[in-house]
Write a protein that holds these residues in place. Structure first.
Motif, short mmCIF file in Angstrom:
data_model
loop_
_atom_site.label_atom_id
_atom_site.label_comp_id
_atom_site.label_asym_id
_atom_site.label_seq_id
_atom_site.Cartn_x
_atom_site.Cartn_y
_atom_site.Cartn_z
N TYR A 83 35.95 -13.75 -46.65
CA TYR A 83 35.14 -14.20 -47.51
C TYR A 83 34.35 -13.19 -48.01
CZ TYR A 83 36.25 -18.91 -45.56
OH TYR A 83 36.99 -20.04 -45.26
N GLY A 84 33.57 -13.24 -49.31
CA GLY A 84 32.80 -12.39 -49.57
C GLY A 84 33.09 -11.00 -50.32
N CYS A 85 32.45 -10.07 -50.18
CA CYS A 85 32.52 -8.70 -51.27
C CYS A 85 33.71 -7.80 -50.46
CB CYS A 85 31.37 -8.14 -51.24
SG CYS A 85 30.63 -7.25 -49.83
N ASN A 110 33.29 -6.70 -46.92
CA ASN A 110 33.99 -7.87 -45.76
C ASN A 110 35.40 -7.32 -45.93
OD1 ASN A 110 31.90 -8.90 -44.56
ND2 ASN A 110 32.39 -11.01 -45.27
N THR A 147 33.10 -13.85 -42.58
CA THR A 147 32.06 -14.73 -43.32
C THR A 147 31.12 -14.08 -44.32
OG1 THR A 147 30.47 -14.88 -41.86
CG2 THR A 147 32.28 -16.49 -41.65
N CYS A 148 30.77 -14.85 -45.48
CA CYS A 148 29.78 -14.05 -46.29
C CYS A 148 28.40 -14.90 -46.42
CB CYS A 148 30.58 -13.99 -47.73
SG CYS A 148 29.32 -13.77 -48.94
N ALA A 149 27.47 -14.25 -46.41
CA ALA A 149 26.07 -15.20 -46.37
C ALA A 149 25.47 -15.10 -47.94
CB ALA A 149 25.05 -14.73 -45.36
N VAL A 150 25.99 -14.49 -48.90
CA VAL A 150 25.27 -14.11 -50.21
C VAL A 150 24.71 -15.40 -50.89
CG1 VAL A 150 26.88 -13.88 -51.87
CG2 VAL A 150 25.04 -12.29 -51.80
N CYS A 158 28.92 -11.41 -42.01
CA CYS A 158 27.33 -11.59 -42.60
C CYS A 158 26.90 -12.84 -42.02
CB CYS A 158 27.30 -11.36 -43.76
SG CYS A 158 27.74 -9.71 -44.48
N ILE A 195 20.16 -11.69 -49.15
CA ILE A 195 20.17 -11.53 -47.56
C ILE A 195 20.76 -10.32 -47.00
CG2 ILE A 195 22.54 -12.72 -47.74
CD1 ILE A 195 19.62 -13.84 -45.28
N VAL A 196 21.57 -9.63 -47.97
CA VAL A 196 22.21 -8.45 -47.43
C VAL A 196 21.59 -7.53 -46.51
CG1 VAL A 196 23.81 -6.42 -48.20
CG2 VAL A 196 24.08 -8.65 -49.34
N VAL A 206 21.39 -8.90 -43.05
CA VAL A 206 22.75 -9.16 -42.18
C VAL A 206 23.57 -7.97 -42.14
CG1 VAL A 206 22.97 -11.69 -42.73
CG2 VAL A 206 23.81 -10.11 -44.25
N ARG A 207 23.25 -6.82 -43.09
CA ARG A 207 24.20 -5.75 -42.78
C ARG A 207 23.27 -4.45 -42.34
NH1 ARG A 207 29.41 -5.01 -43.36
NH2 ARG A 207 30.41 -7.01 -44.05
N GLN A 235 26.60 -0.71 -50.79
CA GLN A 235 25.84 -1.54 -51.49
C GLN A 235 24.99 -0.96 -52.71
OE1 GLN A 235 26.17 -4.58 -51.40
NE2 GLN A 235 27.03 -5.02 -49.55
FE1 F3S Z 1 29.36 -8.87 -48.87
FE2 F3S Z 1 28.83 -11.48 -48.35
FE3 F3S Z 1 28.07 -9.79 -46.72
S1 F3S Z 1 28.51 -10.12 -50.59
S2 F3S Z 1 27.67 -7.74 -47.73
S3 F3S Z 1 30.11 -10.24 -47.54
S4 F3S Z 1 26.77 -11.22 -47.64
#
Ligand code: F3S
Ligand code: SAH
Ligand code: SF4
Length: 471
Positions: free
Chosen positions: A42-44, A47, A79-82, A114, A198-199, A202-203, A234
């Protein structure tokens, strides 16, 4: 030397030994049959790049890969937390694995990425999803082989997060998803703390990879036939600040651009507060660098930009855009926008609309504000209703659709160099992309996938172009 200078560490020998041990255990359990892993990301792209490293480690642990969860011995969601929506999807899909675990009790179910760096999420997983055996956050990627081994042999649940947030690790085996389009992380983390985001939590803190490591990975990719390479971070504009010998992003990209070969070089994401003229000049003068700038402005209102802690105003953003348009022929601009930030009024939102009309972006990634636990914006007054925000959001999409259609229509009759990305299942047409990241559909043989072709643009349908191969 900068204050936070740090030296990269190599992925330890111990981790490679754990990969071997896992391979041995799985070989016994499966009686010689290859164990299979199912990985969902999931996410960017950050990830996606991490998942490619996890797949590299799994391959060295003897695993093959499957697209069918039912066939898997190991299931991992990265996973992604954005935004809340991203998290809800993960919770929903993890819940659905309960029955799978009942049918196949031997299966190891793992979550990483994340979301797992947030304590409340890890606790919720621990308490509500007892069939999840392994959880690790973004800062524990370099320990994945050891954690995996422990989950397999101990039988208990392994949870690991929140350590080593300032370190950078090299030497991961990488198993890339694509063969001609690939991601190359140049830095990790973020120091900007935009109030909605949130990045950074979590990063971890911003840290750059050594220039030499990046150059050699870029060379490997180009030699392996990669045609479209995206440098990831980022905020790529602050690349190099944590290095012993600081290097600017413009210097880095110029050096990569100097590598011989037939390829496109992209990068994301650029932050408007320090998108320098030096970088724009590098794009303009580059051989391989795409004439594409993804420059998220988030809001057109100075008041909201200040509340977002973005460190630029509308005037500075438009000056950067004007310089880029003047220097780079055929520039394609894209951006990210947040609608409905706490305290945003319709007047503020109209400033966002007027900015997109003024700049005429090729495409936009638009999001409705989503409160993230632990960020300053979560506690800000947010009087505008969700319905009202959705109305503004639709208005924004309508305006952008018209702009994108107009920009695409202007390209009819031109000849574009495109990279053929594959075949569209529904129509059998080829899918391709211009250097400015615009989609082009055309007839042709699937054997052209992964090659550059010259295409005459014959039609524009909204924001998608139709074309014909040039003979
Ligand atoms: Fe990317 Fe989602 Fe983490 S946008 S940096 S995977 S919170
Ligand atoms: N580092 C990149 C963005 C990473 S997140 C940058 O600064 O441009 C990708 C996009 O998600 C952001 O640009 C922003 O538009 C959106 N986003 C981040 N947090 C959000 C939130 N809490 N609600 C809605 N959108 C958000
Ligand atoms: Fe989030 Fe801002 Fe960092 Fe982008 S620059 S990752 S939006 S804090």
């Amino acid at each position: 030397m900068t204050d936070n200078f740090l030296k990269a560490e190599q992925l330890s020998q111990k981790q490679f030994e754990y990969m071997k041990l896992t391979a041995e255990i799985m070989d016994i359990r499966k009686r010689g049959e290859k164990p299979l892993a199912f990985i969902r990301t999931y996410g960017c792209q950050q990830n996606v790049a991490d998942s490619e490293r996890i797949k590299g480690m799994l391959a060295l642990s003897g695993f093959g890969f499957t697209d069918t969860p039912d066939d898997a011995d190991f299931i991992l969601f990265n996973t992604c937390a954005v935004r809340e929506h991203a998290e809800d999807r993960v919770f929903g899909n993890v819940g659905a694995l309960k029955n799978l675990k009942r049918r196949h009790p031997q299966i190891l179910i793992a979550l990483c990425g994340c979301m797992m760096e947030q304590e409340h999420v890890a606790n919720r997983i621990y308490n509500s999803f007892p069939f999840v055996g392994l959880v690790f956050g973004t800062h524990a990627l370099h320990k994945f082989p050891e954690l995996m081994y422990r989950s397999l042999v101990d039988g208990g649940r392994v949870f690991e997060r929140g350590t080593d947030d300032k370190k950078i690790y090299e030497g991961f085996p990488v198993r890339r998803d694509g063969s001609f389009k690939g991601w190359l992380p140049i830095m990790y983390g973020c120091n900007n703390f935009c109030t909605y985001c949130i990045v950074p939590y979590v990063r971890g803190r911003e840290r750059s990879r050594e220039k030499g490591v990046i150059l050699s990975e870029a060379k490997q990719m180009i030699n392996a036939g990669f045609k479209d390479i995206t440098l990831l971070g980022q905020n790529v504009n602050s690349y190099g600040k944590t290095l012993e010998n600081p290097v600017t992003f413009a210097e880095l990209i110029k050096e990569i651009d100097g590598i011989d070969g037939d390829y496109w070089l992209r990068f994301m994401t650029s932050h408007p507060k320090d998108c320098s003229h030096e970088l724009i000049d590098a794009i303009a003068g580059g051989t391989h660098i795409s004439k594409h700038l993804h420059l998220p402005f988030q809001s057109g209102s100075d008041r909201i930009l200040k509340a977002m802690n973005r460190h630029y105003d509308r005037k500075k953003y438009l000056e950067t855009i004007a310089y880029a348009k003047e220097k780079i022929d055929g520039l394609s601009l894209t951006s990210d926008i947040i609608v409905g930030f706490p305290g945003e009024t319709y007047e503020d939102f109209k400033q966002t609309l007027s900015l997109i009309k003024e700049v005429e972006f090729t495409s936009l990634f638009t999001f409705i504000f989503s409160p993230r636990k632990g960020t300053p914006a979560e506690k800000m007054d947010d009087p505008v209703s969700a319905e009202e925000k959705s109305k503004w959001f639709r208005e924004l999409l309508d305006v952008q659709e018209e702009i994108a259609a107009k920009r695409c229509a202007e390209m009819v009759g031109t000849t574009e160099r495109v990279l053929i990305e594959g075949v569209k299942e529904k129509t059998g047409e080829l899918n391709a992309r211009t250097s400015g990241n615009i989609i082009v559909e055309l007839d042709g043989s699937s054997e052209l996938t992964g090659t550059f072709q010259n295409v005459k643009i014959t039609k524009a349908r909204n924001w998608i172009l139709k074309g014909e191969l040039c003979k």
